[in-house]
Write a protein that holds these residues in place. Structure first.
Motif, PDB file in Angstrom:
ATOM      1  N   PRO A 112     -10.186   7.326   5.789  1.00 26.84           N
ATOM      2  CA  PRO A 112      -9.014   8.075   5.332  1.00 26.84           C
ATOM      3  C   PRO A 112      -7.746   7.508   5.953  1.00 26.84           C
ATOM      4  CG  PRO A 112     -10.791   9.570   5.918  1.00 26.84           C
ATOM      5  CD  PRO A 112     -11.239   8.194   6.322  1.00 26.84           C
ATOM      6  N   SER A 113      -6.741   7.312   5.135  1.00 25.88           N
ATOM      7  CA  SER A 113      -5.539   6.637   5.609  1.00 25.88           C
ATOM      8  C   SER A 113      -4.679   7.567   6.448  1.00 25.88           C
ATOM      9  CB  SER A 113      -4.741   6.117   4.417  1.00 25.88           C
ATOM     10  OG  SER A 113      -3.627   5.403   4.860  1.00 25.88           O
TER      11      SER A 113
ATOM     12  N   GLU B 110      -3.500  -4.383   5.673  1.00 22.50           N
ATOM     13  CA  GLU B 110      -2.744  -3.313   5.063  1.00 22.50           C
ATOM     14  C   GLU B 110      -3.482  -2.646   3.910  1.00 22.50           C
ATOM     15  OE1 GLU B 110      -0.051  -1.870   5.848  1.00 22.50           O
ATOM     16  OE2 GLU B 110       0.752  -3.141   7.422  1.00 22.50           O
ATOM     17  N   ASP B 111      -4.400  -3.331   3.269  1.00 24.38           N
ATOM     18  CA  ASP B 111      -5.058  -2.744   2.117  1.00 24.38           C
ATOM     19  C   ASP B 111      -6.513  -2.389   2.390  1.00 24.38           C
ATOM     20  OD1 ASP B 111      -5.917  -5.762   0.268  1.00 24.38           O
ATOM     21  OD2 ASP B 111      -5.861  -5.315   2.406  1.00 24.38           O
ATOM     22  N   ASP B 112      -6.888  -2.233   3.651  1.00 31.80           N
ATOM     23  CA  ASP B 112      -8.244  -1.861   4.014  1.00 31.80           C
ATOM     24  C   ASP B 112      -8.340  -0.336   3.995  1.00 31.80           C
ATOM     25  OD1 ASP B 112     -10.374  -2.568   6.898  1.00 31.80           O
ATOM     26  OD2 ASP B 112     -10.748  -1.521   5.004  1.00 31.80           O
TER      27      ASP B 112
ATOM     28  N   GLY C  18      -1.995   5.325   2.671  1.00 34.63           N
ATOM     29  CA  GLY C  18      -2.787   4.871   1.537  1.00 34.63           C
ATOM     30  C   GLY C  18      -2.143   5.128   0.193  1.00 34.63           C
ATOM     31  N   ALA C  19      -1.002   5.823   0.168  1.00 35.84           N
ATOM     32  CA  ALA C  19      -0.316   6.133  -1.083  1.00 35.84           C
ATOM     33  C   ALA C  19       1.108   5.608  -1.036  1.00 35.84           C
ATOM     34  CB  ALA C  19      -0.310   7.643  -1.322  1.00 35.84           C
ATOM     35  N   SER C  20       1.677   5.313  -2.186  1.00 38.27           N
ATOM     36  CA  SER C  20       3.073   4.881  -2.250  1.00 38.27           C
ATOM     37  C   SER C  20       3.985   5.990  -1.748  1.00 38.27           C
ATOM     38  CB  SER C  20       3.448   4.514  -3.686  1.00 38.27           C
ATOM     39  OG  SER C  20       2.665   3.452  -4.164  1.00 38.27           O
ATOM     40  N   GLY C  21       5.088   5.606  -1.136  1.00 39.46           N
ATOM     41  CA  GLY C  21       6.017   6.617  -0.654  1.00 39.46           C
ATOM     42  C   GLY C  21       7.066   6.040   0.266  1.00 39.46           C
TER      43      GLY C  21
END
Length: 260
Positions: free
Chosen positions: A49-50, A43-45, A82-85
């Motif tokens: 680009p996410s 999950e944190d790789d 890749g960003a909170s949301g």
């Protein structure tokens, strides 16, 4: 996100067939070859680009149950994974199992659907997500001649955390009002030395606990995740399962996902 007889059959016109396994697998492979981005190993790789969507599927085989599931996680609104949301999490699962306390040969077939909404926080060393939403279940027992529909509420949580450069811990849990179900899975993974073309594989133990009214289950096994093959990210696990319904027996799971 829980885990029978050897195949699927028909009850009261509701048919759940073993070829679902092949259909889901082939669909995932086809999409993977139609331009899906290579899947991150965890999950944190953030090597690439996410994307904004994860599509997944899995097959779980235990001593008293077979479970085939598929679903997707989607970013709500603009942004990426890749960003909170805010996120949506949709999942469906078809299973066959030996009904607790039922006469020999009595098989229970279930179809479960969840449509959850939640928020995911991207942390410095991982991520934390919380979801909630309705939980629908359709079930039928062989020889019963009728289908039962039930609806409840579910809360789901996922945590990925990397306390060390080569160690990632996954902790997942849910609570559901149907049968007062509780489920928890802890799976630390240690990065293997061979990386690159086949992703960033991680190997480690897994511990899974499950309970509902009149039934409980414990699993201890070994899991491998983050193996990239055919543009999909694969996870697999095997070990021993002990439930309140019988002696310990072997179990195995295999799953895949890709990000788009």
């Amino acid at each position: 996100m829980t885990r029978g007889d050897r195949g699927f059959g028909s009850v009261g016109g509701w048919r759940l067939e073993a070829r679902w396994v092949g259909a889901v697998t082939l669909t995932l492979l086809a999409f993977g070859h139609l331009g899906a981005a290579p899947v991150a190993a965890s999950e944190d790789d953030d090597e690439r680009p996410s994307p904004s969507r994860v599509i997944f599927g899995s097959l779980d085989a235990g001593p008293a149950k077979r479970l085939l599931s598929q679903g997707a996680k989607q970013v709500l609104g603009p942004g990426s994974l890749g960003a909170s949301g805010f996120r949506t999490l949709a999942n469906s699962a078809a299973s066959t199992e030996t009904a607790a306390g039922a006469p020999p040969g009595r098989i229970l077939r279930k179809l479960e659907l969840q449509a959850l909404v939640g928020f995911e926080w991207r942390l410095r060393q991982g991520s934390l997500a919380l979801y909630t939403g309705p939980d629908l279940q359709v079930e039928a027992a062989s020889g019963a001649g009728r289908i039962r529909y039930r609806i409840g509420q579910r809360i789901h949580a996922d945590l990925w955390y990397s306390p060390l450069p080569r160690l990632t811990v996954q902790l997942s849990a849910y609570a559901a009002t149907l049968d007062r179900r509780l489920w928890l899975r802890l799976a630390p993974g240690f990065a293997l030395p061979w990386q690159g073309r086949f992703g960033r594989p991680e190997l480690g133990p897994e511990l899974e606990l499950y309970r509902q009214d009149g039934y409980s289950k414990l699993r201890i096994g070994l899991q491998l995740r983050g193996l990239r093959l055919l543009r999909l990210n694969w996870q697999m696990a095997a070990g021993w399962e002990r439930s309140s319904a019988g002696a310990a027996q072997a179990y195995a799971t295999i799953g895949m996902h890709w990000r788009k």
